[in-house]
Design a protein around this motif. Structure first.
Motif, PDB file in Angstrom:
ATOM      1  N   ASP A 197       3.359  -6.197   2.437  1.00  0.00           N
ATOM      2  CA  ASP A 197       2.407  -5.246   2.894  1.00  0.00           C
ATOM      3  C   ASP A 197       2.677  -3.788   3.412  1.00  0.00           C
ATOM      4  OD1 ASP A 197      -0.303  -5.001   3.390  1.00  0.00           O
ATOM      5  OD2 ASP A 197      -0.196  -6.093   5.446  1.00  0.00           O
ATOM      6  N   LYS A 224      -1.712  -0.770  -3.960  1.00  0.00           N
ATOM      7  CA  LYS A 224      -3.200  -0.557  -3.947  1.00  0.00           C
ATOM      8  C   LYS A 224      -3.460   0.727  -3.651  1.00  0.00           C
ATOM      9  CE  LYS A 224      -2.535  -5.052  -1.449  1.00  0.00           C
ATOM     10  NZ  LYS A 224      -2.999  -6.308  -2.623  1.00  0.00           N
ATOM     11  N   HIS A 278       1.027  -1.096  -0.041  1.00  0.00           N
ATOM     12  CA  HIS A 278      -0.101  -0.056   0.152  1.00  0.00           C
ATOM     13  C   HIS A 278       0.986   1.135  -0.010  1.00  0.00           C
ATOM     14  CE1 HIS A 278      -3.309  -2.638   1.968  1.00  0.00           C
ATOM     15  NE2 HIS A 278      -2.218  -3.068   2.185  1.00  0.00           N
TER      16      HIS A 278
HETATM   17 FE    FE Z   1      -2.452  -5.169   2.818  1.00  0.00          FE
END
Ligand code: FE
Ligand code: NIG
Length: 418
Positions: A323, A147, A80
């Motif tokens: 992540d 994302k 992200h």
């Molecule tokens: Fe995630």
């Protein structure tokens, strides 16, 4: 002009035509005293330094690695990376005993980053995202999935995805873009999550598809976010707009998220800390790739890591990713993630490296282009200041990444941020 790297003590090719599973996850295709040649950004020769010498014209640009390790540029399949501000205050609150879920329930967490993103201009977001991209490159990453999900209204989600597009166009980090409009229920839809899901289906997804801003659609399927039937609604709308699925499942509660990902035909199921044995079987039956994110477990101070060994035993092509985000996993470092995989999840250094390269590339449907040092692929290469690839996860936190080439261009840190 041809370029080359010679005298790689270990040329870790990770060569392979598809994702690897089971014992093949330990097969790194290492060439001692290896060399690689490329032209116009594409790899043309791979072999030993002696084998490749006849293919090297005298005017080629040649780097002598003097016995160090060369791997493919790392591939981070879940990040992200476009966000504004930081959440160091929550990091401190968690150190003082508050939980991630408590902070989210008080309006912090994802929603505090949403407030920062909504007020940031696209240029401000871009500048901060570029800093994050530089951190990734400095840790050996050359391709990253990125994302949205900190906008949660049409314009702010599009703003993030346009930043993804600018990052990709500007390079050098290669970006695969994911629309994650269903990351949290925004404050203006509090208590009306179904109405927000309708907005994602009816307005956001069509707009994202119209502008061609994303390849993937993700949903945070979790007790504090979206329910299974809401996830299924968004998934079917996403498919109808030509977006493929990657889903956040079974992170904080175990509620059959892996089985849902399998039913919905997702490419990947991400997190899976609390997956059940039945969930693992469902992933294997339907060929869904598990993406594990151990840094989010570590950074949240949790102790239950995802069951990578069971995944490997089930024949699944395990992927590891950072992540990278301002809340649960503020690390851009795949070498650190590999260290966690080895110390906390029972993966070997070879499996961990394969999970951050070849398998990660295939999980993004980019396996034809990146993820291994094979003829025809992009010359995305990372040189490490060590002579044994196992030292990459072993010297946890050491700045071993020495040089990075992206599409054949050598990046210094300064060039990466220019
Ligand atoms: Fe995630
Ligand atoms: O993958 N799970 C949802 N999203 C992130 C956390 C995002 C945040 O806290 O800002 C994750 O862990």
């Amino acid at each position: 002009m041809k370029s080359a790297i010679i005298h790689c003590g270990q040329l870790v090719t990770v060569s392979g035509s598809g994702p690897k599973t089971g014992p093949a996850m330990s097969d790194l295709g290492i060439i001692p005293d290896g060399a690689v040649i490329w032209e116009e950004g594409r790899i043309t020769h791979v072999g030993t330094t002696d084998e490749l010498r006849p293919h090297l014209p005298p005017d080629s640009q040649t780097t002598d690695l003097e016995g160090k390790v060369l791997t493919p540029g790392l591939v981070d399949a879940h990040t992200h990376l476009v966000f504004a501000g930081s959440r160091a205050n929550e990091f401190e609150a968690r150190a003082q005993g508050k939980s991630y879920v408590e902070i989210a329930a008080e309006g912090g967490g994802i929603l505090s980053t949403v407030r920062a993103v909504r007020t940031a201009t696209e240029d401000e977001l871009f500048d901060q995202a570029r800093q994050h991209a530089d951190w990734m490159i400095a840790n050996g990453t050359t391709t990253a999935e990125s994302k949205s999900g900190y906008g949660l209204d049409l314009e702010s989600e599009l703003k993030i995805l346009r930043v993804n597009r600018r990052l990709r166009e500007q390079g050098p980090l290669k970006i695969s873009s994911t629309f994650l409009g269903a990351h949290a229920v925004p404050p203006e839809f509090k208590g009306r999550s179904d109405d927000y899901v309708a907005l994602v289906e009816d307005e956001m997804l069509p707009a994202v598809a119209r502008e061609g801003l994303a390849t993937w659609c993700d949903v945070f399927c979790e007790s504090i976010a979206f329910r299974q039937e809401q996830t299924a609604r968004i998934a079917s709308a996403a498919k109808s707009h030509g977006l493929k699925l990657r889903l956040h499942v079974d992170q904080l509660t175990s509620a059959g998220g892996a089985q849902l990902a399998a039913r919905l035909g997702a490419k990947t199921a991400d997190h899976l800390e609390l997956v059940s044995a039945e969930g693992i079987r469902a992933l294997a039956d339907k060929g869904v790739t598990p993406v594990h994110l151990p840094a989010s477990v570590f950074c949240l101070g949790h102790t239950t890591y995802p069951p990578a060994r069971a995944m490997i035993a089930a024949g699944l092509p395990v992927v590891l990713a950072t992540d990278f985000n301002p809340g649960s996993s503020p690390t851009p470092s795949l070498p650190f993630v590999m260290s966690l995989a080895c110390t906390q999840m029972g993966m070997t250094p070879a499996e961990a490296l394969l999970a951050c390269t070849l398998n990660a590339a295939h999980s993004l449907d980019l396996g034809h282009d990146v993820g291994s040092i094979d003829v025809g692929k992009s010359a995305d290469l990372t040189a490490w200041n060590c002579s044994d690839y196992r030292e990459i996860p072993y010297f946890a936190g050491a700045p071993l990444c020495q040089h990075v080439w992206a599409s054949g261009q050598l990046l210094t840190r300064r060039q990466a941020s220019d």
